[in-house]
Write a protein that holds these residues in place. Sequence first.
Motif, PDB file in Angstrom:
ATOM      1  N   UNK A   1       0.828  -1.212   0.000  1.00 52.92           N
ATOM      2  CA  UNK A   1       0.000   0.000   0.000  1.00 52.92           C
ATOM      3  C   UNK A   1       0.862   1.263   0.000  1.00 52.92           C
ATOM      4  N   UNK A   2       1.926   1.245   0.792  1.00 54.86           N
ATOM      5  CA  UNK A   2       2.812   2.405   0.839  1.00 54.86           C
ATOM      6  C   UNK A   2       3.522   2.607  -0.498  1.00 54.86           C
ATOM      7  N   UNK A   3       4.024   1.505  -1.065  1.00 52.29           N
ATOM      8  CA  UNK A   3       4.729   1.607  -2.337  1.00 52.29           C
ATOM      9  C   UNK A   3       3.820   2.041  -3.468  1.00 52.29           C
ATOM     10  N   UNK A   4       2.593   1.529  -3.469  1.00 55.94           N
ATOM     11  CA  UNK A   4       1.641   1.916  -4.506  1.00 55.94           C
ATOM     12  C   UNK A   4       1.341   3.413  -4.424  1.00 55.94           C
ATOM     13  N   UNK A   5       1.087   3.904  -3.222  1.00 58.07           N
ATOM     14  CA  UNK A   5       0.782   5.324  -3.045  1.00 58.07           C
ATOM     15  C   UNK A   5       1.962   6.188  -3.492  1.00 58.07           C
ATOM     16  N   UNK A   6       3.173   5.787  -3.110  1.00 55.96           N
ATOM     17  CA  UNK A   6       4.353   6.571  -3.496  1.00 55.96           C
ATOM     18  C   UNK A   6       4.550   6.571  -5.009  1.00 55.96           C
ATOM     19  N   UNK A   7       4.467   5.388  -5.620  1.00 58.70           N
ATOM     20  CA  UNK A   7       4.699   5.283  -7.060  1.00 58.70           C
ATOM     21  C   UNK A   7       3.666   6.064  -7.869  1.00 58.70           C
ATOM     22  N   UNK A   8       2.405   5.991  -7.483  1.00 60.56           N
ATOM     23  CA  UNK A   8       1.375   6.685  -8.251  1.00 60.56           C
ATOM     24  C   UNK A   8       1.464   8.194  -8.066  1.00 60.56           C
ATOM     25  N   UNK A   9       1.968   8.630  -6.918  1.00 61.32           N
ATOM     26  CA  UNK A   9       2.229  10.052  -6.727  1.00 61.32           C
ATOM     27  C   UNK A   9       3.382  10.490  -7.623  1.00 61.32           C
ATOM     28  N   UNK A  10       4.462   9.710  -7.623  1.00 60.12           N
ATOM     29  CA  UNK A  10       5.637  10.068  -8.415  1.00 60.12           C
ATOM     30  C   UNK A  10       5.360  10.011  -9.917  1.00 60.12           C
ATOM     31  N   UNK A  11       4.595   9.001 -10.356  1.00 59.13           N
ATOM     32  CA  UNK A  11       4.370   8.809 -11.785  1.00 59.13           C
ATOM     33  C   UNK A  11       3.211   9.629 -12.330  1.00 59.13           C
ATOM     34  N   UNK A  12       2.135   9.742 -11.535  1.00 53.10           N
ATOM     35  CA  UNK A  12       0.895  10.326 -12.047  1.00 53.10           C
ATOM     36  C   UNK A  12       0.450  11.583 -11.314  1.00 53.10           C
ATOM     37  N   UNK A  13       1.057  11.874 -10.190  1.00 58.46           N
ATOM     38  CA  UNK A  13       0.660  13.055  -9.434  1.00 58.46           C
ATOM     39  C   UNK A  13      -0.670  12.921  -8.733  1.00 58.46           C
ATOM     40  N   UNK A  14      -1.042  11.709  -8.350  1.00 58.29           N
ATOM     41  CA  UNK A  14      -2.285  11.503  -7.610  1.00 58.29           C
ATOM     42  C   UNK A  14      -1.976  10.935  -6.238  1.00 58.29           C
TER      43      UNK A  14
ATOM     44  N   UNK B   1      -6.738  -2.511  -7.063  1.00 57.40           N
ATOM     45  CA  UNK B   1      -7.710  -1.568  -7.601  1.00 57.40           C
ATOM     46  C   UNK B   1      -7.641  -0.292  -6.768  1.00 57.40           C
ATOM     47  N   UNK B   2      -7.491   0.825  -7.428  1.00 59.12           N
ATOM     48  CA  UNK B   2      -7.540   2.109  -6.738  1.00 59.12           C
ATOM     49  C   UNK B   2      -9.006   2.505  -6.641  1.00 59.12           C
ATOM     50  N   UNK B   3      -9.533   2.527  -5.435  1.00 55.45           N
ATOM     51  CA  UNK B   3     -10.947   2.801  -5.218  1.00 55.45           C
ATOM     52  C   UNK B   3     -11.245   4.297  -5.201  1.00 55.45           C
ATOM     53  N   UNK B   4     -10.316   5.075  -4.694  1.00 55.98           N
ATOM     54  CA  UNK B   4     -10.490   6.525  -4.697  1.00 55.98           C
ATOM     55  C   UNK B   4      -9.131   7.194  -4.613  1.00 55.98           C
ATOM     56  N   UNK B   5      -9.048   8.399  -5.146  1.00 52.86           N
ATOM     57  CA  UNK B   5      -7.792   9.138  -5.145  1.00 52.86           C
ATOM     58  C   UNK B   5      -8.083  10.619  -5.301  1.00 52.86           C
ATOM     59  N   UNK B   6      -7.083  11.436  -5.039  1.00 51.52           N
ATOM     60  CA  UNK B   6      -7.155  12.872  -5.236  1.00 51.52           C
ATOM     61  C   UNK B   6      -6.147  13.288  -6.296  1.00 51.52           C
ATOM     62  N   UNK B   7      -6.512  14.289  -7.081  1.00 52.90           N
ATOM     63  CA  UNK B   7      -5.615  14.772  -8.115  1.00 52.90           C
ATOM     64  C   UNK B   7      -6.070  14.369  -9.503  1.00 52.90           C
ATOM     65  N   UNK B   8      -5.339  14.845 -10.516  1.00 50.08           N
ATOM     66  CA  UNK B   8      -5.629  14.537 -11.915  1.00 50.08           C
ATOM     67  C   UNK B   8      -4.455  13.738 -12.482  1.00 50.08           C
ATOM     68  N   UNK B   9      -4.664  12.482 -12.903  1.00 49.06           N
ATOM     69  CA  UNK B   9      -3.545  11.689 -13.420  1.00 49.06           C
ATOM     70  C   UNK B   9      -2.904  12.332 -14.645  1.00 49.06           C
ATOM     71  N   UNK B  10      -1.588  12.454 -14.620  1.00 45.39           N
ATOM     72  CA  UNK B  10      -0.839  12.962 -15.764  1.00 45.39           C
ATOM     73  C   UNK B  10       0.566  12.363 -15.706  1.00 45.39           C
ATOM     74  N   UNK B  11       1.212  12.290 -16.829  1.00 43.88           N
ATOM     75  CA  UNK B  11       2.528  11.660 -16.913  1.00 43.88           C
ATOM     76  C   UNK B  11       3.617  12.561 -16.373  1.00 43.88           C
ATOM     77  N   UNK B  12       3.924  12.461 -15.096  1.00 45.02           N
ATOM     78  CA  UNK B  12       4.924  13.332 -14.473  1.00 45.02           C
ATOM     79  C   UNK B  12       6.339  13.019 -14.944  1.00 45.02           C
ATOM     80  N   UNK B  13       6.537  11.805 -15.513  1.00 41.02           N
ATOM     81  CA  UNK B  13       7.863  11.413 -15.988  1.00 41.02           C
ATOM     82  C   UNK B  13       7.936  11.454 -17.508  1.00 41.02           C
TER      83      UNK B  13
END
Length: 336
Positions: free
Chosen positions: A69-82, A108-120
């Motif tokens: 869970x921690x790794x998923x949250x970190x990676x999706x923040x770094x990659x997608x900004x969510x 499955x990501x059930x909920x998130x904040x932010x707009x997914x975009x390719x940060x990399x």
Amino acid sequence: MSASTPSTEPSQPVAHSNESQDPKLIHVAAGVISDAQGRVLIAKRPIGVHQGGLWEFPGGKLEPDESVEQGLARELDEELGIQVTASRPLIRLRHDYGDRLVLLDIHRVLSYQGHPHGREGQALDWQLPADMQPERFPAADRPVINALRLPSRYLITGPEPRQTDAFVAQLSQVLARTGARIVQLRAPDLEALAYAALAQACAPVCRQAGAQLVLNCDPDLARELPGDGLHLTEARLAALTERPRINRSLLGASCHSAEALAKSAALDLEYALLSPVQHTQSHPDATPLGWPTFAKLVDRACLPVYALGGVDEGDLETAISHGAQGVAGIRGFWSR
């Protein structure tokens, strides 16, 4: 700010062993992010890296002592900004690429904040699971596509198939009541001609309900009948040396052991039914697996697995929390 639609099937993660600490394994967490139209966000891997140029589900390698869970949250923040606010396990897979071993935890990501975009700078796309082309994804991701395409409820037809009109009428009622989107036509006592006639009668009912009809019969007979898939008994599975050559998009098998599950995955089947999870009226002398053993077997299965045997709609959340794709049943759905 945006948020995905919360799931109606919450669950708690299954506890896993410490095998992810094995230095030979690359432990990866990845997320399935869906929009209101049911499309899933995918990202293209950069050219020059392992599996470069292929599409994947966003995520990345876990850091030491980091939970999924921690790794998923970190990676999706770094990659997608969510920022992930809720997720649940979908499927856990292992794949040997020859030069590396990958342990893949898909949530499955059930909920998130932010707009997914390719940060990399990576290319992104939204695709329906039905439109995904598996050959454009790394091999380890292909069972994930199967899991996304499969529903959580799997209906197996019950007795009295000789009374065709009543049988078809009940099938229509059960589909309307349960919302099941896969129907396995199980009638082991029927001769081939009678089974063929029954399949012909059931096919339009399933089509009208938006359900896939999976035939449980000899593969040679299935080739001549309408349907979307073929289900193999464990005996038929054991006799195979390669995936059946049949023009069907959905192939599955009945399994009662780790060996049968492994063979199902090796033959590239789309799913398996694992039973019996609990005591059943139809097989009172069979020793049930129980949920802990079921979870251990599914954890090594490398394909979507349904829980079968003594389970029904009320066990759906429990099944998912123990690694299942969902629940399958005869009495639990058909006879209620």
